[in-house]
Design an enzyme around this catalytic site. Structure first.
Site, mmCIF file in Angstrom:
data_model
loop_
_atom_site.group_PDB
_atom_site.id
_atom_site.type_symbol
_atom_site.label_atom_id
_atom_site.label_comp_id
_atom_site.label_asym_id
_atom_site.label_seq_id
_atom_site.Cartn_x
_atom_site.Cartn_y
_atom_site.Cartn_z
ATOM 1 N N ARG A 188 0.815 -1.243 0.027
ATOM 2 C CA ARG A 188 0.042 -0.039 -0.017
ATOM 3 C C ARG A 188 0.741 1.464 -0.136
ATOM 4 N NH1 ARG A 188 -2.396 2.640 4.462
ATOM 5 N NH2 ARG A 188 -1.987 0.969 5.732
ATOM 6 N N TYR A 222 -16.031 15.446 -18.119
ATOM 7 C CA TYR A 222 -16.424 13.897 -17.944
ATOM 8 C C TYR A 222 -17.505 13.691 -16.992
ATOM 9 C CZ TYR A 222 -15.758 9.094 -16.414
ATOM 10 O OH TYR A 222 -15.979 7.839 -15.954
ATOM 11 N N ASP A 280 -7.265 17.777 -16.941
ATOM 12 C CA ASP A 280 -7.254 16.086 -17.424
ATOM 13 C C ASP A 280 -6.896 15.883 -18.706
ATOM 14 O OD1 ASP A 280 -8.374 13.757 -18.103
ATOM 15 O OD2 ASP A 280 -10.297 13.718 -16.855
ATOM 16 N N LYS A 292 -7.327 4.445 -20.034
ATOM 17 C CA LYS A 292 -7.951 5.004 -21.386
ATOM 18 C C LYS A 292 -6.414 4.545 -22.215
ATOM 19 C CE LYS A 292 -11.946 6.179 -19.915
ATOM 20 N NZ LYS A 292 -11.702 6.229 -18.618
#
Length: 379
Positions: A47, A101, A174, A199
């Protein structure tokens, strides 16, 4: 090193144990302490850090010429972390674009983030409106998305970043649709560049991952790193490995998608069935010159409005054969989607608009597929 070379080499080295050229997958969640209580290479628990995640973060930092990168379990984890990492002393007012988005709009509506922060939206293609909005009240963060999803609006990055800086606000973009291949926002004054790595960077629709690249060391970057560890929004080792594999072909894929998208956009622009095409590579796009100034290519994402209504648009999406009707973008397959029916009452998309993410198929096959789908709609 130039971009393509960085994409293959940055963040990696030949495995010293086996000589493997491809970075090994490190699935261990915990690491052995040395006799003095220290940890080899600083790895203690996955983590906190992991060799695959570290490699990916170093690679993405290099691709955007940034200071550091923080990877997250998804693009939305990265987005929410950027907002929540705004330092305490900064105003909790965030200026955002009117077209962005849908996941961001959903997050603001359905979680406490939308209640804890003052969200103001503005048409960021109008710089006078942006300036007035930023200056109308103390602002902590200015959020950009260009090209926007799904209406493919273009924002003048350098101009808005300058406005944000003058107002004492952090700026974030973004950069998912443009990718680091086509757009380098940190060099234009942006503080943080964000990606849904799911993406284009991953590129094969087989991983879930987000990342934020910082231009310089700031309190907000320290918060992002702390949020990543303390809140556990970390990507898996395997997804990091997949992203590192995918990024090696990023430039080749994106340039091919750019070429095909322009062919499709020009085909659609002259078609009798089409009302409008939104693609910055077309001279008819209202922000074509701005896109040409700040991008080295115009991307693989476009949208178009059918001459007709929602039923006509859906009929096209339902009758394509090679093109896949699916959510997401940036993969090897070409995806088509009617965003208004997906986004429902929260949508900003016109009901006759279809979004097209162009993949790696031959563009002539894609044109023929669209043509046969158009034949189902009476003029």
């Amino acid at each position: 090193m130039r971009f393509e070379t960085k994409a293959v080499h940055a963040g990696r080295e030949i495995d010293p144990t086996t000589g493997a050229v491809t970075t090994p997958i490190h699935l261990s969640t915990t690491y052995e302490r040395s006799a003095d209580g220290s940890y080899t290479d600083g790895f203690m628990y996955s983590r906190g850090d992991n060799p695959n995640r570290r490699s990916l973060e170093e690679c993405l930092t290099s691709l955007e010429n940034g200071y550091d990168c923080v990877a997250y379990s998804s693009g939305m984890a990265a987005i929410s972390s950027v907002i929540e990492a705004l330092p305490e002393e900064k105003p909790k007012r965030i200026v955002m674009p009117d077209d962005m988005y849908f996941g961001v709009r959903t997050m603001l509506m359905e979680t406490d983030i939308g209640r804890r922060f003052d969200i103001v939206t503005v048409d960021m293609t109008d710089l006078d409106k942006v300036k007035r909005t930023i200056e109308s009240a103390p602002t902590g963060l200015v959020w950009m998305e260009t090209p926007s999803n799904p209406q493919i609006k273009i924002i003048d990055i350098e101009a808005v970043a300058d406005m944000a800086g003058r107002a004492g606000a952090y700026s974030v973009i973004d950069n998912t649709a443009a990718t680091p291949v086509l757009q380098q926002p940190l060099s234009l004054g942006i503080d943080f560049s964000l990606h849904s790595v799911t993406k284009y960077i991953g590129g094969h629709s087989d991983l879930l991952l987000g990342a934020v690249i910082a231009r310089e060391d700031t309190d907000m970057l320290k918060n992002l790193r702390s949020w990543q560890h303390a809140k556990g929004a970390v990507p898996s080792s395997f997804d990091c490995w997949l992203a590192l594999r995918g990024v090696q072909s990023l430039s080749a894929r994106v340039m091919m998608q750019c070429s095909s998208a322009k062919i499709i956009a020009e085909f659609l622009e002259t078609h009798d069935m089409i009302e409008a095409v939104h693609y910055p590579g077309l001279k008819s796009h209202p922000s074509h010159e701005i896109a040409a100034k700040q991008m080295t290519g115009f991307g693989g994402l476009l949208s178009f409005k059918v001459k007709g209504n929602e039923e006509d648009a859906l009929k096209i999406a339902n009758t394509v054969k090679i093109i896949t009707q699916a959510t997401s973008l940036g993969g090897t397959h070409t995806y088509i989607e009617h965003r208004a029916s997906v986004e429902k009452e929260l949508t900003m998309a016109p009901d006759n608009l279809l979004r097209l993410s162009v993949g790696l198929e031959n563009p002539e096959d894609l044109k023929e597929d669209l043509e046969q789908a158009f034949s189902n709609i009476p003029l």
